[in-house]
Design a protein around this motif. Sequence first.
Motif, PDB file in Angstrom:
ATOM      1  N   ASP A  94      -4.495   3.039  -5.620  1.00  0.00           N
ATOM      2  CA  ASP A  94      -4.851   1.659  -5.944  1.00  0.00           C
ATOM      3  C   ASP A  94      -3.727   1.051  -6.782  1.00  0.00           C
ATOM      4  O   ASP A  94      -2.695   1.692  -7.017  1.00  0.00           O
ATOM      5  CB  ASP A  94      -6.219   1.585  -6.632  1.00  0.00           C
ATOM      6  N   ALA A  95      -3.913  -0.176  -7.228  1.00  0.00           N
ATOM      7  CA  ALA A  95      -2.853  -0.896  -7.956  1.00  0.00           C
ATOM      8  C   ALA A  95      -2.366  -0.130  -9.178  1.00  0.00           C
ATOM      9  O   ALA A  95      -1.169  -0.125  -9.476  1.00  0.00           O
ATOM     10  CB  ALA A  95      -3.350  -2.274  -8.365  1.00  0.00           C
ATOM     11  N   THR A  96      -3.267   0.552  -9.895  1.00  0.00           N
ATOM     12  CA  THR A  96      -2.847   1.265 -11.108  1.00  0.00           C
ATOM     13  C   THR A  96      -2.005   2.497 -10.796  1.00  0.00           C
ATOM     14  O   THR A  96      -1.319   2.996 -11.675  1.00  0.00           O
ATOM     15  CB  THR A  96      -4.061   1.687 -11.963  1.00  0.00           C
ATOM     16  N   GLY A  97      -2.036   2.974  -9.566  1.00  0.00           N
ATOM     17  CA  GLY A  97      -1.196   4.093  -9.172  1.00  0.00           C
ATOM     18  C   GLY A  97       0.151   3.654  -8.634  1.00  0.00           C
ATOM     19  O   GLY A  97       1.061   4.454  -8.478  1.00  0.00           O
ATOM     20  N   VAL A  98       0.280   2.352  -8.353  1.00  0.00           N
ATOM     21  CA  VAL A  98       1.530   1.805  -7.811  1.00  0.00           C
ATOM     22  C   VAL A  98       2.322   1.077  -8.886  1.00  0.00           C
ATOM     23  O   VAL A  98       3.527   1.245  -9.004  1.00  0.00           O
ATOM     24  CB  VAL A  98       1.233   0.854  -6.623  1.00  0.00           C
ATOM     25  N   LYS A 139       0.850  -1.187   0.000  1.00  0.00           N
ATOM     26  CA  LYS A 139       0.000   0.000   0.000  1.00  0.00           C
ATOM     27  C   LYS A 139       0.891   1.244   0.000  1.00  0.00           C
ATOM     28  O   LYS A 139       1.818   1.352   0.806  1.00  0.00           O
ATOM     29  CB  LYS A 139      -0.886  -0.020   1.243  1.00  0.00           C
ATOM     30  N   ILE A 140       0.620   2.133  -0.926  1.00  0.00           N
ATOM     31  CA  ILE A 140       1.353   3.396  -1.036  1.00  0.00           C
ATOM     32  C   ILE A 140       0.321   4.509  -1.095  1.00  0.00           C
ATOM     33  O   ILE A 140      -0.690   4.398  -1.790  1.00  0.00           O
ATOM     34  CB  ILE A 140       2.253   3.422  -2.296  1.00  0.00           C
ATOM     35  N   GLY A 141       0.572   5.577  -0.381  1.00  0.00           N
ATOM     36  CA  GLY A 141      -0.371   6.679  -0.378  1.00  0.00           C
ATOM     37  C   GLY A 141       0.329   8.012  -0.234  1.00  0.00           C
ATOM     38  O   GLY A 141       1.515   8.089   0.094  1.00  0.00           O
TER      39      GLY A 141
END
Length: 140
Positions: A84-88, A70-72
């Motif tokens: 979400d996954a497409t942002g990581v 998880k990255i935020g």
Amino acid sequence: MDFLNQGTDDRLWFTQQSGTVIMRLPATPYAALRAALRKAMEKYPFAKWKSALLNTCYDFSGLKTVSYPKIGFVFGGGVTVDLDATGVLFQTSSSHCCLAFAGNNDDSSIGIIGNVQQKRLQVVYDVVWGKIGFGPAGCP
């Protein structure tokens, strides 16, 4: 993923830009993020294809599911917006994905929030107060 623990006096400055595809980070924060992601995803094989910009890529051939850390974005006031996954992970082929972040050449370069990270977020501009806000529920 807490890859960068900075005090209140150390701030990273960013601009939001729709013309930049993946997020750009100053060199030191990018190196910390890349190292943390590689450790979290060490069970997956690296992809043989790499580019200068996308240098942390994985081969997910034959896998039905993939887990990712998880990255935020953490903003002032304790507000966190998770990606979400497409942002990581940025999909480069049917079985290959790369970290959807890239490093700038040095730490004095400003960071850029790219359109890959923005597309699943609702971006709100408060022109009167000169603020920008991010929240979940962007484009599908």
